[in-house]
Design a protein around this motif. Structure first.
Motif, PDB file in Angstrom:
ATOM      1  N   ASP A 103       0.815  -1.209   0.000  1.00 46.94           N
ATOM      2  CA  ASP A 103       0.000   0.000   0.000  1.00 46.94           C
ATOM      3  C   ASP A 103       0.852   1.266   0.000  1.00 46.94           C
ATOM      4  O   ASP A 103       0.407   2.326  -0.391  1.00 46.94           O
ATOM      5  N   ASP A 104       2.079   1.146   0.463  1.00 44.36           N
ATOM      6  CA  ASP A 104       2.990   2.289   0.463  1.00 44.36           C
ATOM      7  C   ASP A 104       4.209   1.940  -0.395  1.00 44.36           C
ATOM      8  O   ASP A 104       4.194   0.979  -1.135  1.00 44.36           O
ATOM      9  N   SER A 105       5.247   2.696  -0.296  1.00 42.80           N
ATOM     10  CA  SER A 105       6.420   2.452  -1.133  1.00 42.80           C
ATOM     11  C   SER A 105       7.397   1.465  -0.494  1.00 42.80           C
ATOM     12  O   SER A 105       8.451   1.201  -1.054  1.00 42.80           O
ATOM     13  N   ASN A 106       7.074   0.914   0.660  1.00 42.67           N
ATOM     14  CA  ASN A 106       7.966  -0.025   1.346  1.00 42.67           C
ATOM     15  C   ASN A 106       7.725  -1.441   0.852  1.00 42.67           C
ATOM     16  O   ASN A 106       6.917  -2.173   1.395  1.00 42.67           O
ATOM     17  N   HIS A 107       8.455  -1.805  -0.191  1.00 40.85           N
ATOM     18  CA  HIS A 107       8.347  -3.155  -0.737  1.00 40.85           C
ATOM     19  C   HIS A 107       9.297  -4.119  -0.040  1.00 40.85           C
ATOM     20  O   HIS A 107       9.135  -5.318  -0.123  1.00 40.85           O
ATOM     21  N   ARG A 108      10.290  -3.554   0.637  1.00 46.04           N
ATOM     22  CA  ARG A 108      11.344  -4.389   1.175  1.00 46.04           C
ATOM     23  C   ARG A 108      11.848  -3.834   2.496  1.00 46.04           C
ATOM     24  O   ARG A 108      12.045  -2.643   2.641  1.00 46.04           O
ATOM     25  N   PHE A 109      12.046  -4.739   3.432  1.00 45.41           N
ATOM     26  CA  PHE A 109      12.612  -4.388   4.724  1.00 45.41           C
ATOM     27  C   PHE A 109      13.921  -5.153   4.860  1.00 45.41           C
ATOM     28  O   PHE A 109      13.930  -6.375   4.768  1.00 45.41           O
ATOM     29  N   PHE A 110      15.034  -4.448   5.042  1.00 49.23           N
ATOM     30  CA  PHE A 110      16.338  -5.106   5.029  1.00 49.23           C
ATOM     31  C   PHE A 110      17.297  -4.452   6.010  1.00 49.23           C
ATOM     32  O   PHE A 110      17.077  -3.350   6.485  1.00 49.23           O
ATOM     33  N   ASN A 111      18.388  -5.153   6.263  1.00 48.10           N
ATOM     34  CA  ASN A 111      19.450  -4.685   7.130  1.00 48.10           C
ATOM     35  C   ASN A 111      20.545  -4.112   6.227  1.00 48.10           C
ATOM     36  O   ASN A 111      21.177  -4.847   5.468  1.00 48.10           O
ATOM     37  N   LYS A 112      20.765  -2.818   6.314  1.00 48.12           N
ATOM     38  CA  LYS A 112      21.727  -2.136   5.438  1.00 48.12           C
ATOM     39  C   LYS A 112      23.135  -2.699   5.607  1.00 48.12           C
ATOM     40  O   LYS A 112      23.878  -2.832   4.632  1.00 48.12           O
ATOM     41  N   GLN A 113      23.520  -3.055   6.818  1.00 49.43           N
ATOM     42  CA  GLN A 113      24.864  -3.595   7.063  1.00 49.43           C
ATOM     43  C   GLN A 113      25.042  -4.949   6.364  1.00 49.43           C
ATOM     44  O   GLN A 113      26.097  -5.220   5.790  1.00 49.43           O
ATOM     45  N   VAL A 114      24.024  -5.797   6.412  1.00 48.00           N
ATOM     46  CA  VAL A 114      24.074  -7.100   5.746  1.00 48.00           C
ATOM     47  C   VAL A 114      24.167  -6.916   4.230  1.00 48.00           C
ATOM     48  O   VAL A 114      24.949  -7.592   3.554  1.00 48.00           O
ATOM     49  N   GLU A 115      23.379  -5.981   3.703  1.00 53.19           N
ATOM     50  CA  GLU A 115      23.420  -5.709   2.262  1.00 53.19           C
ATOM     51  C   GLU A 115      24.800  -5.199   1.842  1.00 53.19           C
ATOM     52  O   GLU A 115      25.342  -5.607   0.815  1.00 53.19           O
ATOM     53  N   SER A 116      25.363  -4.326   2.646  1.00 52.79           N
ATOM     54  CA  SER A 116      26.687  -3.776   2.349  1.00 52.79           C
ATOM     55  C   SER A 116      27.751  -4.869   2.381  1.00 52.79           C
ATOM     56  O   SER A 116      28.642  -4.909   1.524  1.00 52.79           O
ATOM     57  N   GLU A 117      27.669  -5.763   3.360  1.00 53.26           N
ATOM     58  CA  GLU A 117      28.646  -6.848   3.463  1.00 53.26           C
ATOM     59  C   GLU A 117      28.578  -7.757   2.234  1.00 53.26           C
ATOM     60  O   GLU A 117      29.615  -8.108   1.657  1.00 53.26           O
ATOM     61  N   ALA A 118      27.383  -8.126   1.816  1.00 51.91           N
ATOM     62  CA  ALA A 118      27.242  -9.013   0.652  1.00 51.91           C
ATOM     63  C   ALA A 118      27.714  -8.333  -0.621  1.00 51.91           C
ATOM     64  O   ALA A 118      28.444  -8.918  -1.427  1.00 51.91           O
ATOM     65  N   TYR A 119      27.326  -7.076  -0.806  1.00 52.36           N
ATOM     66  CA  TYR A 119      27.730  -6.347  -2.017  1.00 52.36           C
ATOM     67  C   TYR A 119      29.249  -6.153  -2.055  1.00 52.36           C
ATOM     68  O   TYR A 119      29.900  -6.410  -3.075  1.00 52.36           O
ATOM     69  N   SER A 120      29.816  -5.709  -0.950  1.00 60.84           N
ATOM     70  CA  SER A 120      31.255  -5.440  -0.898  1.00 60.84           C
ATOM     71  C   SER A 120      32.082  -6.715  -1.021  1.00 60.84           C
ATOM     72  O   SER A 120      33.144  -6.722  -1.651  1.00 60.84           O
ATOM     73  N   SER A 121      31.614  -7.802  -0.437  1.00 61.07           N
ATOM     74  CA  SER A 121      32.312  -9.081  -0.569  1.00 61.07           C
ATOM     75  C   SER A 121      32.260  -9.567  -2.020  1.00 61.07           C
ATOM     76  O   SER A 121      33.259 -10.075  -2.548  1.00 61.07           O
ATOM     77  N   GLY A 122      31.102  -9.409  -2.656  1.00 64.47           N
ATOM     78  CA  GLY A 122      30.981  -9.779  -4.070  1.00 64.47           C
ATOM     79  C   GLY A 122      31.888  -8.950  -4.945  1.00 64.47           C
ATOM     80  O   GLY A 122      32.551  -9.471  -5.859  1.00 64.47           O
ATOM     81  N   ALA A 123      31.962  -7.652  -4.681  1.00 59.00           N
ATOM     82  CA  ALA A 123      32.842  -6.768  -5.450  1.00 59.00           C
ATOM     83  C   ALA A 123      34.299  -7.172  -5.252  1.00 59.00           C
ATOM     84  O   ALA A 123      35.079  -7.200  -6.212  1.00 59.00           O
ATOM     85  N   ALA A 124      34.672  -7.501  -4.016  1.00 59.04           N
ATOM     86  CA  ALA A 124      36.051  -7.910  -3.729  1.00 59.04           C
ATOM     87  C   ALA A 124      36.390  -9.225  -4.420  1.00 59.04           C
ATOM     88  O   ALA A 124      37.524  -9.425  -4.858  1.00 59.04           O
ATOM     89  N   ALA A 125      35.421 -10.115  -4.538  1.00 56.92           N
ATOM     90  CA  ALA A 125      35.667 -11.387  -5.230  1.00 56.92           C
ATOM     91  C   ALA A 125      35.837 -11.160  -6.732  1.00 56.92           C
ATOM     92  O   ALA A 125      36.690 -11.777  -7.366  1.00 56.92           O
ATOM     93  N   LEU A 126      35.035 -10.270  -7.299  1.00 60.12           N
ATOM     94  CA  LEU A 126      35.117  -9.991  -8.733  1.00 60.12           C
ATOM     95  C   LEU A 126      36.363  -9.195  -9.094  1.00 60.12           C
ATOM     96  O   LEU A 126      36.980  -9.432 -10.143  1.00 60.12           O
TER      97      LEU A 126
END
Length: 171
Positions: free
Chosen positions: A135-158
């Motif tokens: 009903d609002d713009s909140n489609h997703r509820f997430f932990n920013k630190q977890v997202e940052s860890e996964a993204y940064s680890s993926g970038a470091a692997a690539l």
């Protein structure tokens, strides 16, 4: 779970020019280098996401356009711009996980997305709550630190820091 041999290997990387100057990124860089070591890639070899995912049991990868969905749902996720959806991993059945990515994105974005999702699974991150239509713009509820860890680890692997540093030094 990190084993003692892994801890020793991580300690050996210190002072070798393998870690970025920012200590806040060391854990993510270690995660990326750990994956490369596991795959016996070295620091300059190209990383194929299929190799990484072969280390995980019960994971299947699909472009979202190939899922058996109505066209309106497929098109809904093909929006572009800053809020465009990139990918997600979710459990299906007892021991299966499905990783779905936005197939309208360029290949470099897809590679980054797939490595981010890989690290969510590899690191045992908890799933986030997603609401497809809200009903609002909140489609997703997430932990920013977890997202940052996964993204940064993926970038470091690539693209490991030490390889980037060598390229920059060469001009």
């Amino acid at each position: 779970m990190i084993l003692q041999k892994d801890i020793d290997q991580r300690r050996a990387r210190n002072g070798q020019g393998l870690l970025p100057p920012n200590p806040k990124q060391w854990e993510n860089e270690h995660n990326g280098l750990d994956l490369r070591d596991k795959l016996e890639l070295g620091y300059d070899g190209a990383l194929c996401h299929h190799s990484a995912y072969s280390l995980l049991d019960g994971v299947s990868i699909f472009p979202h356009g190939q899922l058996p969905l109505a066209r309106k749902y497929i098109d809904h996720f093909r929006q572009s711009g800053r809020k465009a959806w990139s990918g997600m991993a979710f459990p299906v059945g007892n021991q299966e996980t499905l990783v779905v990515y936005n197939d309208s994105h360029p290949s470099n974005r897809v590679r980054a997305t797939l490595m981010e999702e890989f690290f969510h699974l590899w690191l045992g991150h908890p799933a986030t709550l997603v609401r497809i239509y809200s009903d609002d713009s909140n489609h997703r509820f997430f932990n920013k630190q977890v997202e940052s860890e996964a993204y940064s680890s993926g970038a470091a692997a690539l693209a490991p820091y030490c390889s980037l540093k060598k390229l920059l030094e060469k001009g």
